[in-house]
Design an enzyme around this catalytic site. Structure first.
Site, PDB file in Angstrom:
ATOM      1  N   GLY A  47       0.788  -1.227   0.000  1.00  0.00           N
ATOM      2  CA  GLY A  47       0.000   0.000   0.000  1.00  0.00           C
ATOM      3  C   GLY A  47       0.814   1.268   0.000  1.00  0.00           C
ATOM      4  O   GLY A  47       0.435   2.258  -0.632  1.00  0.00           O
ATOM      5  N   LYS A  92       4.632  -9.596  -5.537  1.00  0.00           N
ATOM      6  CA  LYS A  92       4.495  -8.139  -5.545  1.00  0.00           C
ATOM      7  C   LYS A  92       5.745  -7.440  -6.065  1.00  0.00           C
ATOM      8  O   LYS A  92       5.664  -6.519  -6.891  1.00  0.00           O
ATOM      9  CB  LYS A  92       4.185  -7.637  -4.128  1.00  0.00           C
ATOM     10  CG  LYS A  92       2.807  -7.987  -3.627  1.00  0.00           C
ATOM     11  CD  LYS A  92       2.554  -7.382  -2.245  1.00  0.00           C
ATOM     12  CE  LYS A  92       1.160  -7.712  -1.750  1.00  0.00           C
ATOM     13  NZ  LYS A  92       0.879  -7.121  -0.418  1.00  0.00           N
ATOM     14  N   CYS A 185      15.049   5.189  18.740  1.00  0.00           N
ATOM     15  CA  CYS A 185      15.020   6.336  19.656  1.00  0.00           C
ATOM     16  C   CYS A 185      13.606   6.894  19.794  1.00  0.00           C
ATOM     17  O   CYS A 185      13.218   7.369  20.864  1.00  0.00           O
ATOM     18  CB  CYS A 185      15.945   7.447  19.142  1.00  0.00           C
ATOM     19  SG  CYS A 185      17.699   7.046  19.147  1.00  0.00           S
ATOM     20  N   CYS A 201      -2.671  -3.467   8.751  1.00  0.00           N
ATOM     21  CA  CYS A 201      -3.779  -3.218   7.827  1.00  0.00           C
ATOM     22  C   CYS A 201      -4.666  -4.457   7.706  1.00  0.00           C
ATOM     23  O   CYS A 201      -5.872  -4.348   7.503  1.00  0.00           O
ATOM     24  CB  CYS A 201      -3.228  -2.836   6.456  1.00  0.00           C
ATOM     25  SG  CYS A 201      -2.357  -1.253   6.431  1.00  0.00           S
ATOM     26  N   CYS A 258      20.460   4.707  23.532  1.00  0.00           N
ATOM     27  CA  CYS A 258      19.860   3.831  22.531  1.00  0.00           C
ATOM     28  C   CYS A 258      20.781   2.661  22.213  1.00  0.00           C
ATOM     29  O   CYS A 258      21.936   2.872  21.836  1.00  0.00           O
ATOM     30  CB  CYS A 258      19.556   4.621  21.252  1.00  0.00           C
ATOM     31  SG  CYS A 258      18.907   3.592  19.910  1.00  0.00           S
ATOM     32  N   CYS A 261      21.729   2.914  18.028  1.00  0.00           N
ATOM     33  CA  CYS A 261      22.507   3.942  17.333  1.00  0.00           C
ATOM     34  C   CYS A 261      23.483   4.732  18.217  1.00  0.00           C
ATOM     35  O   CYS A 261      24.318   5.465  17.693  1.00  0.00           O
ATOM     36  CB  CYS A 261      21.595   4.928  16.625  1.00  0.00           C
ATOM     37  SG  CYS A 261      20.667   6.041  17.716  1.00  0.00           S
TER      38      CYS A 261
END
Length: 264
Positions: A47, A92, A185, A201, A258, A261
């Site tokens: 989508g 797809k 984060c 969805c 974090c 990162c």
């Protein structure tokens, strides 16, 4: 096959195709050449991936690769705009890449039927040849987005992450090389696949316009980043609410603790 093989210049066909874009204030031939010279890897050809990739290809993105291991179902046709009823049952990624190449033969598009993971990312992203200029996260669950974020940080590739569900969407463009924060984060840890995937969805529904809007907002940010070397969402999370027709920006910064990162 793409007609535009020469990097650093535009063919006559390209000048004609992108003329209205080149006329824009702030967007010139140099911006168009930068876009043509860019390589994007899109994870998810559903989508979000369909409208985002179509807009980028029509605008002149030089090379796009789509990674998706899913097949087309009847319920996808409501919002996945690169597919037709006769495509049901096809992969797809491959079907979308073929359609994109038909939409604009001046670009190159290819698809890989696979699920991107940390242990296959180097090969799937073709890192041995050239690092992608941008990763586009067009997936629909937190667990997969968390994996893509880790790959983005590990290989220092900018990540443009979009999400859409019901009548709401979010968008952010993370630049790991600047140490300004990552997906983790902003959204924290994924506890488990079952818990993180509760709202998708498939089980919560999505309005056709939600994915179209968020996919094109994602393409808009990508065009500015690739063509103008500008991050229009620097340290900002865009939140869109279709039910109220409202959009707002929320600031974020790197979490110094974090686990993804902070050590890079």
């Amino acid at each position: 096959m793409a007609l535009s093989l020469e990097a650093g210049q535009l063919l006559d066909e390209e000048l004609l195709c992108y003329a209205r874009q080149i006329l824009l204030d702030g967007w010139d031939i140099d911006a168009q050449i930068r876009l043509k010279s860019s390589r994007v890897v899109m994870i998810g050809a559903g989508g979000l991936g369909c409208p985002a990739s179509e807009t980028l290809v029509r605008a002149g993105l030089g090379h796009i690769e789509l990674i998706d291991d899913d097949v087309i179902e009847a319920s996808n046709l409501q919002r996945q705009t690169l597919f037709l009823p006769e495509d049901i049952g096809k992969h797809k990624a491959l079907t979308a890449a073929q359609m994109l190449a038909r939409i604009n033969p001046l670009i190159t598009a290819c698809g890989a039927v696979a699920r991107l993971k940390e242990d296959n990312a180097y090969e799937l992203l073709n890192m041995a040849a050239v690092k992608p200029d941008l990763l586009l996260d067009c997936t629909d669950n937190f667990a997969t987005r968390d994996v893509i974020n880790r790959i983005s940080v590990r290989y220092q590739i900018p990540l443009l992450s979009a999400s859409a569900i019901a009548m709401q969407g979010q968008l952010a463009l993370y630049e790991p090389h600047l140490n300004t924060g990552c997906y983790h984060c902003v959204f924290g840890s994924v506890v488990s696949d079952t818990e993180s995937d509760e709202r998708t969805c498939a089980n919560s529904g999505v309005l056709a316009s939600t994915t179209a809007i968020m996919g094109n907002l994602q393409a808009n940010a990508a065009l500015q980043y690739l063509g103008l070397t500008k991050n229009p969402l620097k340290n900002k999370l865009l939140i869109w609410d279709g039910s109220q027709m409202q959009q707002r920006l929320m600031g974020y910064r790197q979490d110094k603790a974090c686990p993804v990162c902070s050590s890079h």
